[in-house]
Structures are given as C-alpha cells and as structure tokens.
Motif scaffolding. Structure first.
Motif, PDB file in Angstrom:
ATOM      1  N   SER A 182     -17.534   4.580  10.559  1.00 22.28           N
ATOM      2  CA  SER A 182     -17.608   3.299   9.866  1.00 22.28           C
ATOM      3  C   SER A 182     -18.423   2.345  10.726  1.00 22.28           C
ATOM      4  CB  SER A 182     -16.196   2.741   9.658  1.00 22.28           C
ATOM      5  OG  SER A 182     -15.615   2.413  10.916  1.00 22.28           O
ATOM      6  N   ASP A 242      -6.389   7.871   3.535  1.00 20.97           N
ATOM      7  CA  ASP A 242      -7.792   8.177   3.841  1.00 20.97           C
ATOM      8  C   ASP A 242      -8.450   7.134   4.742  1.00 20.97           C
ATOM      9  OD1 ASP A 242      -7.723  10.496   2.224  1.00 20.97           O
ATOM     10  OD2 ASP A 242      -8.173   9.321   0.431  1.00 20.97           O
ATOM     11  N   GLU A 243      -7.667   6.287   5.381  1.00 23.60           N
ATOM     12  CA  GLU A 243      -8.224   5.263   6.278  1.00 23.60           C
ATOM     13  C   GLU A 243      -8.419   5.845   7.672  1.00 23.60           C
ATOM     14  OE1 GLU A 243      -7.361   0.560   7.070  1.00 23.60           O
ATOM     15  OE2 GLU A 243      -5.648   1.919   7.112  1.00 23.60           O
ATOM     16  N   ARG A 285      -1.136   3.247   8.444  1.00 23.14           N
ATOM     17  CA  ARG A 285      -2.481   3.517   7.933  1.00 23.14           C
ATOM     18  C   ARG A 285      -2.456   3.632   6.423  1.00 23.14           C
ATOM     19  NH1 ARG A 285      -4.788   8.478  11.535  1.00 23.14           N
ATOM     20  NH2 ARG A 285      -6.455   8.378   9.978  1.00 23.14           N
ATOM     21  N   HIS A 286      -3.545   3.223   5.800  1.00 20.14           N
ATOM     22  CA  HIS A 286      -3.710   3.431   4.372  1.00 20.14           C
ATOM     23  C   HIS A 286      -4.177   4.867   4.131  1.00 20.14           C
ATOM     24  CE1 HIS A 286      -4.400  -1.162   3.561  1.00 20.14           C
ATOM     25  NE2 HIS A 286      -3.184  -0.884   4.017  1.00 20.14           N
ATOM     26  N   ASP A 324       0.855  -1.178   0.000  1.00 21.01           N
ATOM     27  CA  ASP A 324       0.000   0.000   0.000  1.00 21.01           C
ATOM     28  C   ASP A 324       0.897   1.234   0.000  1.00 21.01           C
ATOM     29  OD1 ASP A 324      -2.951   1.000   0.696  1.00 21.01           O
ATOM     30  OD2 ASP A 324      -1.526   2.195   1.869  1.00 21.01           O
ATOM     31  N   ASP A 349     -10.315   2.041  12.056  1.00 20.05           N
ATOM     32  CA  ASP A 349     -10.350   0.985  11.042  1.00 20.05           C
ATOM     33  C   ASP A 349      -8.948   0.451  10.758  1.00 20.05           C
ATOM     34  OD1 ASP A 349     -13.062   1.298  10.891  1.00 20.05           O
ATOM     35  OD2 ASP A 349     -13.042   2.459   9.032  1.00 20.05           O
ATOM     36  N   ALA A 350      -7.958   1.350  10.730  1.00 20.64           N
ATOM     37  CA  ALA A 350      -6.583   0.931  10.484  1.00 20.64           C
ATOM     38  C   ALA A 350      -6.082   0.021  11.609  1.00 20.64           C
ATOM     39  CB  ALA A 350      -5.672   2.148  10.353  1.00 20.64           C
ATOM     40  N   ARG A 370      -7.764  -3.356  11.257  1.00 25.09           N
ATOM     41  CA  ARG A 370      -7.239  -4.100  10.103  1.00 25.09           C
ATOM     42  C   ARG A 370      -5.866  -4.687  10.431  1.00 25.09           C
ATOM     43  NH1 ARG A 370      -3.511  -2.615   7.030  1.00 25.09           N
ATOM     44  NH2 ARG A 370      -3.739  -0.375   7.458  1.00 25.09           N
ATOM     45  N   GLY A 399      -9.427  10.662  10.757  1.00 22.00           N
ATOM     46  CA  GLY A 399      -9.823  10.859   9.380  1.00 22.00           C
ATOM     47  C   GLY A 399     -10.537  12.161   9.147  1.00 22.00           C
TER      48      GLY A 399
END
Length: 334
Positions: free
Chosen positions: A265, A70-71, A67-68, A13, A75-76, A79, A259
């Motif tokens: 989410s 815009d994550e 983090r990805h 990523d 959520d990061a 994940r 974010g």
C-alpha cells in the motif's frame, strides 16, 4: 475515571469481534489484531496509557486494535493509531513487523519511523494518556504484559536496524542474460526490481533478524560503466521500465502477517530505503567500506551482504557481516 467501556454508536466492522481458542482463551479481532510501534529518533516511541476498562487497563502499550477483513497489518496498525491517537497516516514509514501467532489468532506489531514530526491526541475513550517515551525509560513503566514480554526484542530491532549491502556486479553477473552488452541497463533493471521488491517488505530470514517482514536500508554498490545507471545517493525511480506488479513475476516478500502475496500500500512504499553507492575503484572495496562504515557507527549493527564472490564473502565476514549468495536475492526478485 470510568471502569466500563463507553456505549458504542454506529455500525461495527466484521473484524470487531471476539474469537475463542481451543482452551477457551478469548482474543479481540476476528481477523487478528495489529498495533503501531511508532519511533521518533529524537523522542522515542509512542505509548498509550490504556483506559481502566480495557484489557490490562492501567498499563502502557501501543495503540492498536482489530484488523478489518483483507486489511494489511501495517495499514490496520496505522488506521487504529489514527483513530485512537490522531496519528497522521502519512507521517510514518514501516521498519518491520513482528507477529504473535496463537494458531487461532495473530497480533502483528508494526514498527514504523516518523518521516515528519507530529503530536498524538487522545481521540477516543481507550486512552488515559499518550506520550513519547525514550527507549531507555520504557522499562520504568507498568507495561502491558504481552508488550513487556516482546519489548527487549523490539528494542534491539529499533536500536540496530538491519542493513542490506548488495554487490551489484556479482548479482547481475549471476545471470547470463546479455548484461555485458549494456552494464548500465542491467544495473537499472536490478534497481527497478529491488525497488518493487522492497515495497511490500522483505522476509526477515534474508537478513537473519527476529521479525516477520522488514523494510531495511539497502545499499546497491555500482562500479565501472554500471555507475551510469543512477546517481549516487537515495534512489528515486526515474520512470523507466520496471516489473509489472500484477504479472506474477515479482516474488519478493509474501508476508502472511501482512495480508500475503507481497501486497503493498502507500504506507508500505514509504518504507523503501534504497540507496546507490558508486565505487571509486573496485566494487569489492566499496562493499567492504560500506560494511566498515556501518560497524563504525554501530558496533552491534546487523549487516547482510549479497554476493557469491568467495573472496568478498570472506572479507565482509571478517569484519562482522553475514553474507548470502546472489541466488538468494534473485529468487526473491523472480
């Protein structure tokens, strides 16, 4: 046990990269990093014994990583914990975030409570071991330096989670919008707005706790005709009208660490802990009773009451809670 990272296979990523600060310090994660502080009421917190080849290898910390783009930070963290420890994405609900901000890079600790039990499983080469560790035993381990530095504050937040008690009659009555024509309807609208605001989390400043964003247990006290708005106990959305999340009218938390823009989410929505309490008589008396109950269970509880009623503010502050005006909450709800 290898002292070197295993070879990587597959595409990376864009966030999987080092960033360098003004003084030459290098940190992992082009868009910052995030880690999961999972807590189970019976077993403690989930810790990872870090592989020898990793940064501060051989120490204990929490699963996490870059983090990805815009994550959201929560959520990061989930994940990464899923990738490293097979943590089920739907088994946790957020409690709070805490941010280490170096200016050029951030690390967000996302604390979350288990909503169902699970056993972690090592799924990659980043862990020597995974274990649930009771809170009082964490300090006995060789901790990752940054986690060890933050742990006393994180432990306090876990042991004394914030409680928000809302004087619905006072909040509703602070706006001359015709609420007196339909008290139950006005309370129902407040509940819907609260639920929507709680999804992305509230700014920690509202509850005066040392965190970034919080998902507090929230109790809305209803009295008189307003009690027809919802049954007592945990509030479940009944499908009625609620604020449009895309309309721009909802101004709850805008956590930069998560974010921004009050995004939410599925993981965030699991963090909502909204309850309704019916006052048998005076709503003020029920608010005080909720505060006294909290301090009876935990003398070091962190309790915030939302009301602009001067007499009620004095009563709850006398018990040990702090009070904020109705306008403070209304500004967040929009």
């Amino acid at each position: 046990m290898t002292e070197f990272p295993p070879p990587f296979h597959g595409p990376r990523d864009p966030g999987d990269a080092w960033v360098e600060g003004p003084d030459g310090t290098r940190m992992w994660g082009r868009f910052g990093s995030a880690g999961l502080l999972a807590v189970d009421r019976e077993r403690g917190i989930l810790l990872q014994h870090r592989a020898k080849w990793s940064h501060f290898g051989g120490t204990w910390g929490i699963p996490g990583g870059a983090r990805h783009q815009d994550e959201l930070a929560v959520d990061a963290a989930l994940r990464e914990a899923n990738e490293e420890a097979d943590v089920p994405l739907d088994a946790l609900a957020p409690l709070f975030t805490s941010v280490l901000d170096l200016g050029f890079w951030t690390y967000t600790t996302a604390a979350a409570r288990t909503v169902r039990p699970f056993e972690p499983v090592i799924t990659d080469a980043e862990s020597l071991a995974l274990a649930w560790v009771p809170l009082h035993e964490v300090d006995d381990l060789p901790l990752h330096p940054h986690f060890g530095e933050a742990w006393p504050r994180l432990r306090t937040l876990l042991e004394h989670p914030p409680l928000l008690v809302i004087d619905a009659a006072n909040v509703v009555g602070s706006r001359p919008d015709g609420w007196w024509k339909d008290r139950a309807g006005a309370a129902r609208r407040l509940l819907a707005s609260l639920r929507a605001a709680l999804e992305p989390g509230l700014p920690a400043d509202l509850l005066a706790v040392p965190a970034g964003t919080v998902w507090p247990r929230t109790v809305l006290v209803l009295e008189g005709a307003a009690k027809d708005a919802a049954a007592e106990g945990r509030y479940e959305y009944d499908g009625g009208a609620e604020p449009d999340r895309d309309s721009g009218t909802l101004h709850a938390a805008s956590p930069e660490d998560d974010g921004g823009a009050g995004q939410a989410s599925a993981a965030h929505r699991r963090g909502v802990q909204l309850e309704v309490a019916h006052a048998a008589g005076s709503g003020d008396d029920e608010v005080v009773a909720q505060v006294e109950k909290a301090f009876g269970a935990d003398p070091e509880a962190s309790v915030t009451v939302v009301t602009s009623d001067r007499g009620l503010r004095e009563r709850v502050e006398g018990v040990g809670a702090r009070a904020v005006g109705a306008g403070t909450l209304l500004d967040l709800l929009g």
